[in-house]
Scaffold this motif. Sequence first.
Motif, PDB file in Angstrom:
ATOM      1  N   TYR A   1     -15.760  -2.439 -36.248  1.00 34.42           N
ATOM      2  CA  TYR A   1     -16.658  -2.550 -37.286  1.00 34.42           C
ATOM      3  C   TYR A   1     -17.543  -3.810 -36.898  1.00 34.42           C
ATOM      4  O   TYR A   1     -17.158  -4.944 -36.581  1.00 34.42           O
ATOM      5  CB  TYR A   1     -16.300  -2.586 -38.663  1.00 34.42           C
ATOM      6  N   ASP A   2     -19.117  -3.420 -37.113  1.00 33.59           N
ATOM      7  CA  ASP A   2     -19.936  -4.609 -36.618  1.00 33.59           C
ATOM      8  C   ASP A   2     -20.224  -5.513 -37.715  1.00 33.59           C
ATOM      9  O   ASP A   2     -20.455  -6.690 -37.274  1.00 33.59           O
ATOM     10  CB  ASP A   2     -21.229  -3.935 -36.139  1.00 33.59           C
TER      11      ASP A   2
ATOM     12  N   ALA B   1     -19.693  -2.017 -41.701  1.00 39.72           N
ATOM     13  CA  ALA B   1     -20.293  -0.713 -41.225  1.00 39.72           C
ATOM     14  C   ALA B   1     -19.906  -0.883 -39.656  1.00 39.72           C
ATOM     15  O   ALA B   1     -19.883  -1.871 -39.092  1.00 39.72           O
ATOM     16  CB  ALA B   1     -21.955  -1.095 -41.471  1.00 39.72           C
ATOM     17  N   ARG B   2     -19.947   0.541 -39.059  1.00 36.51           N
ATOM     18  CA  ARG B   2     -19.893   0.307 -37.637  1.00 36.51           C
ATOM     19  C   ARG B   2     -21.048   1.129 -36.912  1.00 36.51           C
ATOM     20  O   ARG B   2     -21.110   2.414 -37.539  1.00 36.51           O
ATOM     21  CB  ARG B   2     -18.543   1.270 -37.460  1.00 36.51           C
ATOM     22  N   MET B   3     -21.541   0.717 -36.133  1.00 34.28           N
ATOM     23  CA  MET B   3     -23.022   1.246 -35.508  1.00 34.28           C
ATOM     24  C   MET B   3     -22.660   2.180 -34.457  1.00 34.28           C
ATOM     25  O   MET B   3     -23.356   3.121 -34.138  1.00 34.28           O
ATOM     26  CB  MET B   3     -23.742   0.046 -35.156  1.00 34.28           C
TER      27      MET B   3
ATOM     28  N   SER C   1     -22.752   4.562 -37.870  1.00 34.40           N
ATOM     29  CA  SER C   1     -22.041   5.710 -37.602  1.00 34.40           C
ATOM     30  C   SER C   1     -21.090   5.914 -38.651  1.00 34.40           C
ATOM     31  O   SER C   1     -20.433   7.094 -38.815  1.00 34.40           O
ATOM     32  CB  SER C   1     -21.308   5.491 -36.408  1.00 34.40           C
ATOM     33  N   ALA C   2     -20.523   4.794 -39.195  1.00 33.85           N
ATOM     34  CA  ALA C   2     -19.499   5.010 -40.370  1.00 33.85           C
ATOM     35  C   ALA C   2     -19.488   3.648 -41.199  1.00 33.85           C
ATOM     36  O   ALA C   2     -20.037   2.731 -40.709  1.00 33.85           O
ATOM     37  CB  ALA C   2     -18.080   5.325 -39.586  1.00 33.85           C
ATOM     38  N   MET C   3     -19.120   3.935 -42.395  1.00 32.74           N
ATOM     39  CA  MET C   3     -18.711   2.801 -43.327  1.00 32.74           C
ATOM     40  C   MET C   3     -17.343   2.726 -43.798  1.00 32.74           C
ATOM     41  O   MET C   3     -16.859   3.928 -44.039  1.00 32.74           O
ATOM     42  CB  MET C   3     -19.696   2.615 -44.450  1.00 32.74           C
TER      43      MET C   3
END
Length: 119
Positions: free
Chosen positions: A106-107, A98-100, A32-34
């Motif tokens: 953030y994962d 990175a966020r899923m 979804s985002a970095m």
Amino acid sequence: QVQLVESGGGLVQAGGSLRLFCAASGLTFTPSAMGWFRQAPGKEREFVAAITWPADLTTYAGSVKGRFTISRDNAKITTYLQMNSLKPEDTAVYYCAARMSRTGLYDYWGQGTQVTVSS
């Protein structure tokens, strides 16, 4: 296994530029985002910049706005951080993440790359 690998750090004089790269592998779908974060010696890790998929929305910390630019590669899960007009206070280990999910923590995190700005 998910891996985020940063590169591009180094030593630069104040006023100089560096470009950081972060390549992700092992993700089954696009994040979804970095984002980029940094941690200076003796300080807590802080947010630097982030970019979303697919809308390309960007956010920056106030301390880097106007000097740093985050971007990404549509063909690959890769993000870049162009850092201009670097200052000694930008010295830190820079981490890619990175966020899923659309919101939340953030994962996945990279191992970091050192950026040192000399005065």
